[in-house]
Design an enzyme around this catalytic site. Structure first.
Site, PDB file in Angstrom:
ATOM      1  N   LYS A  14      36.892  40.220  -1.667  1.00  0.00           N
ATOM      2  CA  LYS A  14      35.813  39.379  -1.330  1.00  0.00           C
ATOM      3  C   LYS A  14      36.150  38.924   0.224  1.00  0.00           C
ATOM      4  O   LYS A  14      37.072  38.219   0.643  1.00  0.00           O
ATOM      5  CB  LYS A  14      35.982  37.938  -2.095  1.00  0.00           C
ATOM      6  CG  LYS A  14      34.930  36.915  -1.598  1.00  0.00           C
ATOM      7  CD  LYS A  14      35.144  35.594  -2.247  1.00  0.00           C
ATOM      8  CE  LYS A  14      35.789  34.691  -1.368  1.00  0.00           C
ATOM      9  NZ  LYS A  14      35.019  34.519  -0.057  1.00  0.00           N
ATOM     10  N   GLY A  66      44.587  33.621   4.492  1.00  0.00           N
ATOM     11  CA  GLY A  66      43.891  32.470   4.670  1.00  0.00           C
ATOM     12  C   GLY A  66      44.737  31.090   4.924  1.00  0.00           C
ATOM     13  O   GLY A  66      45.848  31.458   5.517  1.00  0.00           O
ATOM     14  N   SER A  67      43.956  30.239   5.023  1.00  0.00           N
ATOM     15  CA  SER A  67      44.792  28.793   5.363  1.00  0.00           C
ATOM     16  C   SER A  67      45.820  28.472   4.112  1.00  0.00           C
ATOM     17  O   SER A  67      45.583  28.684   2.978  1.00  0.00           O
ATOM     18  CB  SER A  67      43.777  27.660   5.478  1.00  0.00           C
ATOM     19  OG  SER A  67      43.302  27.739   4.140  1.00  0.00           O
ATOM     20  N   THR A  68      46.962  27.462   4.427  1.00  0.00           N
ATOM     21  CA  THR A  68      47.713  27.104   3.681  1.00  0.00           C
ATOM     22  C   THR A  68      47.284  26.198   2.687  1.00  0.00           C
ATOM     23  O   THR A  68      47.628  26.707   1.464  1.00  0.00           O
ATOM     24  CB  THR A  68      49.136  26.574   4.495  1.00  0.00           C
ATOM     25  OG1 THR A  68      49.550  27.445   5.273  1.00  0.00           O
ATOM     26  CG2 THR A  68      50.013  25.838   3.643  1.00  0.00           C
ATOM     27  N   THR A 110      44.168  26.499   1.254  1.00  0.00           N
ATOM     28  CA  THR A 110      43.419  27.383   0.224  1.00  0.00           C
ATOM     29  C   THR A 110      44.607  28.181  -0.427  1.00  0.00           C
ATOM     30  O   THR A 110      44.504  28.284  -1.588  1.00  0.00           O
ATOM     31  CB  THR A 110      42.606  28.049   0.758  1.00  0.00           C
ATOM     32  OG1 THR A 110      41.658  27.687   1.557  1.00  0.00           O
ATOM     33  CG2 THR A 110      41.910  29.080  -0.142  1.00  0.00           C
ATOM     34  N   GLY A 111      45.851  28.542   0.284  1.00  0.00           N
ATOM     35  CA  GLY A 111      46.793  29.303  -0.651  1.00  0.00           C
ATOM     36  C   GLY A 111      47.424  28.547  -1.556  1.00  0.00           C
ATOM     37  O   GLY A 111      47.715  29.162  -2.687  1.00  0.00           O
ATOM     38  N   GLU A 148      49.386  35.373   2.626  1.00  0.00           N
ATOM     39  CA  GLU A 148      49.562  35.383   3.909  1.00  0.00           C
ATOM     40  C   GLU A 148      48.783  34.160   4.503  1.00  0.00           C
ATOM     41  O   GLU A 148      47.684  34.080   4.516  1.00  0.00           O
ATOM     42  CB  GLU A 148      49.155  36.385   4.711  1.00  0.00           C
ATOM     43  CG  GLU A 148      49.988  37.847   4.179  1.00  0.00           C
ATOM     44  CD  GLU A 148      51.273  37.867   4.603  1.00  0.00           C
ATOM     45  OE1 GLU A 148      51.695  36.943   5.190  1.00  0.00           O
ATOM     46  OE2 GLU A 148      52.037  38.826   4.425  1.00  0.00           O
ATOM     47  N   CYS A 192      46.615  34.366  13.343  1.00  0.00           N
ATOM     48  CA  CYS A 192      47.645  33.548  12.504  1.00  0.00           C
ATOM     49  C   CYS A 192      49.117  33.887  13.231  1.00  0.00           C
ATOM     50  O   CYS A 192      49.828  32.695  13.404  1.00  0.00           O
ATOM     51  CB  CYS A 192      47.848  34.137  11.162  1.00  0.00           C
ATOM     52  SG  CYS A 192      48.292  36.017  11.162  1.00  0.00           S
ATOM     53  N   GLU A 244      48.237  23.786  13.414  1.00  0.00           N
ATOM     54  CA  GLU A 244      47.783  24.905  13.649  1.00  0.00           C
ATOM     55  C   GLU A 244      46.245  24.741  14.444  1.00  0.00           C
ATOM     56  O   GLU A 244      45.432  24.335  13.741  1.00  0.00           O
ATOM     57  CB  GLU A 244      47.777  25.827  12.668  1.00  0.00           C
ATOM     58  CG  GLU A 244      47.311  27.146  12.908  1.00  0.00           C
ATOM     59  CD  GLU A 244      46.845  28.087  11.461  1.00  0.00           C
ATOM     60  OE1 GLU A 244      46.179  27.385  10.628  1.00  0.00           O
ATOM     61  OE2 GLU A 244      47.056  29.211  11.879  1.00  0.00           O
TER      62      GLU A 244
HETATM   63  P1  NAD Z   1      40.340  29.808   4.477  1.00  0.00           P
HETATM   64  O1  NAD Z   1      41.505  29.449   3.524  1.00  0.00           O
HETATM   65  O2  NAD Z   1      39.481  28.764   4.714  1.00  0.00           O
HETATM   66  O3  NAD Z   1      39.582  31.081   3.569  1.00  0.00           O
HETATM   67  C1  NAD Z   1      40.115  32.352   3.294  1.00  0.00           C
HETATM   68  C2  NAD Z   1      39.294  32.964   2.324  1.00  0.00           C
HETATM   69  O4  NAD Z   1      39.542  32.326   1.002  1.00  0.00           O
HETATM   70  C3  NAD Z   1      37.718  33.092   2.618  1.00  0.00           C
HETATM   71  O5  NAD Z   1      37.367  34.396   2.019  1.00  0.00           O
HETATM   72  C4  NAD Z   1      37.244  31.975   1.838  1.00  0.00           C
HETATM   73  O6  NAD Z   1      36.054  32.083   1.141  1.00  0.00           O
HETATM   74  C5  NAD Z   1      38.185  32.105   0.595  1.00  0.00           C
HETATM   75  N1  NAD Z   1      38.444  30.849  -0.287  1.00  0.00           N
HETATM   76  C6  NAD Z   1      37.844  29.373   0.227  1.00  0.00           C
HETATM   77  N2  NAD Z   1      38.238  28.374  -0.791  1.00  0.00           N
HETATM   78  C7  NAD Z   1      39.082  29.151  -1.739  1.00  0.00           C
HETATM   79  C8  NAD Z   1      39.443  28.847  -2.815  1.00  0.00           C
HETATM   80  N3  NAD Z   1      39.539  27.523  -3.243  1.00  0.00           N
HETATM   81  N4  NAD Z   1      39.910  29.753  -3.899  1.00  0.00           N
HETATM   82  C9  NAD Z   1      40.224  31.106  -3.522  1.00  0.00           C
HETATM   83  N5  NAD Z   1      39.356  31.690  -2.244  1.00  0.00           N
HETATM   84  C10 NAD Z   1      38.889  30.507  -1.394  1.00  0.00           C
HETATM   85  O7  NAD Z   1      40.706  30.471   5.797  1.00  0.00           O
HETATM   86  P2  NAD Z   1      40.000  30.959   6.960  1.00  0.00           P
HETATM   87  O8  NAD Z   1      39.532  29.471   7.506  1.00  0.00           O
HETATM   88  O9  NAD Z   1      39.008  31.875   6.620  1.00  0.00           O
HETATM   89  O10 NAD Z   1      41.126  31.628   7.872  1.00  0.00           O
HETATM   90  C11 NAD Z   1      41.968  31.004   8.951  1.00  0.00           C
HETATM   91  C12 NAD Z   1      43.438  30.599   8.205  1.00  0.00           C
HETATM   92  O11 NAD Z   1      43.907  31.875   7.557  1.00  0.00           O
HETATM   93  C13 NAD Z   1      44.277  30.147   9.336  1.00  0.00           C
HETATM   94  O12 NAD Z   1      45.069  29.126   8.648  1.00  0.00           O
HETATM   95  C14 NAD Z   1      45.147  31.308   9.737  1.00  0.00           C
HETATM   96  O13 NAD Z   1      46.368  31.006  10.083  1.00  0.00           O
HETATM   97  C15 NAD Z   1      45.326  32.023   8.448  1.00  0.00           C
HETATM   98  N6  NAD Z   1      45.617  33.651   8.633  1.00  0.00           N
HETATM   99  C16 NAD Z   1      46.892  33.924   7.998  1.00  0.00           C
HETATM  100  C17 NAD Z   1      47.078  35.269   8.269  1.00  0.00           C
HETATM  101  C18 NAD Z   1      48.388  35.693   8.001  1.00  0.00           C
HETATM  102  O14 NAD Z   1      48.798  36.984   7.849  1.00  0.00           O
HETATM  103  N7  NAD Z   1      49.587  34.645   7.490  1.00  0.00           N
HETATM  104  C19 NAD Z   1      46.215  36.269   8.994  1.00  0.00           C
HETATM  105  C20 NAD Z   1      45.028  35.834   9.383  1.00  0.00           C
HETATM  106  C21 NAD Z   1      44.744  34.367   9.040  1.00  0.00           C
END
Ligand code: NAD
Length: 474
Positions: A169, A220-222, A224-225, A242, A276, A374
């Site tokens: 996705k 993605g973000s911490t 959401t992680g 990640e 990131c 961040e």
């Molecule tokens: P995000 O967490 O908002 O979204 C990432 C993905 O998760 C999107 O596809 C989104 O639709 C999906 N999502 C949203 N809510 C969800 C849920 N409850 N359950 C499952 N999936 C869900 O992150 P973002 O704003 O798209 O990206 C920015 C963040 O990503 C920053 O914090 C950045 O540091 C981090 N990032 C980390 C790395 C790494 O390798 N460590 C790399 C790139 C970005």
């Protein structure tokens, strides 16, 4: 013109009646619509992946390598179309979009060669014991908007190489280039092995909690992680996370001011700071602070902020409105607190396009929001330090632990400092260098597990130990 894109499920490009609009952040124009999948499409994708897994897991390493190399070739052969599309949806300048597209093709080609060999644990008169790595099953891949293609490829490729199938996705903000790649690889990958579905954020938890998915690989973000970990815990799915970072760079007094100024600038402002592993806090020794901060600010004045499709643009817009507003809010907070700006700071939330001027702060306090959080935007705080011990302590004073850098002519000293930083990667005298063969992952709240290299590949497998008793009385 608005183009309608389709999803890839079971080897077919499918559309849905409901769609999501995708906006070019440089001008806020709608440039495409993508399917808005519901549980029904997700179920179809998972069923297809489960069914394809039965035969894909039995394929040889050579067969998998050939398929993955086909993906790499499809991306490389269409690089120009893809990088232009990527700029239009993500905002990054053409040169950086080009790097991402070629980088993704290169990553796929390189990682197609990875193999996890069996390990012999014991081989004597009593017993033969062997560990093999078996593919974990169907993988759910969830990708952010800052590097949509690199992140998609670094999930699809190791999944296939390990013998898994995947339902991926993309972010609803940046799905177009990924769906164009889906179209390009439709006949390259066996039906059902790679499924790419789009939908709102709500589709994410449906993937995380889907009983037909065995593992989640998420970038993605911490915040959401943490939700993903919770959702995945219901049936103990394997997870690789990640997540965010607040990476610190430490510049020692022996660093050459002129030489490091430009590198420090790009370590922070590449992709408009939406990386990131960007340097998000820069600690400079007091002996060179004034000269170096001046040199970085001077360099910044020559970098053009604008539409990434225009020649000469160095820093594009912020990718989406929500993030734009957050970055503007952080800048406003710095202003409200009276922090000093070396350059930038004048945002225009009512203008067209999500542009933030290159903004550099002059020695804000450690508890300033712009230092502690961040920022994920083109805003960098420079801070002064007196002793190395103090710099290390301040760098480690974060819930994050993704990466960091040390800048010094004394590389031995640089390594000594690197070893004391609580992060998954530390560079000495360079930045953002990742290798397809070297593990990349975060410490603390920057993630769980690793991507890249054999460590990353192992995360798509379970160990299976087979022992044969040789002197058994049977
Ligand atoms: P995000 O967490 O908002 O979204 C990432 C993905 O998760 C999107 O596809 C989104 O639709 C999906 N999502 C949203 N809510 C969800 C849920 N409850 N359950 C499952 N999936 C869900 O992150 P973002 O704003 O798209 O990206 C920015 C963040 O990503 C920053 O914090 C950045 O540091 C981090 N990032 C980390 C790395 C790494 O390798 N460590 C790399 C790139 C970005």
């Amino acid at each position: 013109m608005t183009k309608a894109y389709a999803n890839l499920i079971d080897g077919e490009m499918i559309t849905t009646s409901e769609t999501i609009e995708v906006v070019n952040p440089a001008n806020e124009q709608v440039i495409g619509v993508v399917p808005s999948c519901t549980k029904d499409e997700l179920d179809r994708a998972v069923d297809a992946a489960r069914s394809a897994f039965k035969s894909w897991k039995k394929t040889s390493a050579d067969e998998r390598q050939k398929v993955v190399q086909g993906i790499a070739a499809a991306i490389k052969d269409n690089a120009e179309e893809l990088y232009r599309l990527l700029t239009s949806e993500q905002g990054k300048p053409h040169a950086q979009a080009q790097q991402e597209i070629y980088g993704a093709a290169g990553l796929a080609a390189a990682q197609s060669t990875l193999t996890l060999d069996d390990v012999i644990n014991q081989d004597d008169d009593t017993r033969l014991s062997r560990t093999r790595r078996v593919p974990v099953g169907v993988v759910g891949g969830i990708v952010p908007w800052n590097f949509p293609i690199m992140m998609a490829i670094q999930k699809i490729v190791p999944a296939l190489v390990a013998g898994c199938t995947i339902v991926l996705k993309p972010s609803p903000f940046t799905p177009l280039t990924t769906l164009r790649i889906a179209e390009l690889i439709k006949d390259v990958v066996p039906a059902g092995t790679v499924n790419i579905i789009t939908g709102p954020d709500e589709l994410g938890p449906m993937i995380t909690e889907h009983p037909g998915i065995d593992k989640i690989t998420f970038t993605g973000s911490t915040a959401t992680g943490k939700k993903i970990m919770e959702g995945a815990s219901r049936d103990l799915k394997r997870i690789t996370l990640e997540l965010g970072g607040n990476d610190a760079s430490i510049v020692l007094p022996d660093a050459d001011v002129e030489k490091v100024a430009e590198q420090l600038f790009w370590s922070s402002f590449s992709n408009a700071g939406q990386v990131c592993i960007a340097a998000k806090r820069i600690y400079i020794h007091e002996d060179i602070y004034d000269d170096l901060s001046k040199a970085i600010a001077e360099y910044a004045k020559g970098v053009v902020v604008g539409d990434g499709s225009q020649q000469g643009t160095g820093v594009g817009p912020i990718q989406n409105k929500k993030q734009f507003e957050r970055v503007c809010e952080l800048i406003q907070d710095a202003k409200d607190n009276g922090y000093q700006f070396l350059t930038g700071g004048d945002t225009d939330p009512s203008g067209t396009g999500y542009y933030v001027p290159i903004t550099i702060l002059d020695n804000p306090p450690e508890d300033a929001r712009i230092v502690a959080e961040e920022q994920f935007g083109p805003v960098m705080p420079l801070m002064k330090f007196s002793t190395v011990e103090e710099a290390i302590e301040r760098a480690n004073n974060s819930e994050y632990g993704l990466a960091g850098a040390v800048w010094t002519k004394d590389t031995e000293k640089g390594v000594e400092i690197a070893e004391q930083l609580e992060t998954g990667t530390v560079w000495v005298n360079e930045f953002m260098q990742l290798s397809p063969f070297t593990p990349f992952g975060g410490h603390k709240q920057s993630g769980i597990g690793a991507e890249y290299g054999l460590d990353g590949l192992k995360e798509f497998t379970n160990p299976q130990v087979i022992t044969v008793k040789r002197d058994a009385a049977v």
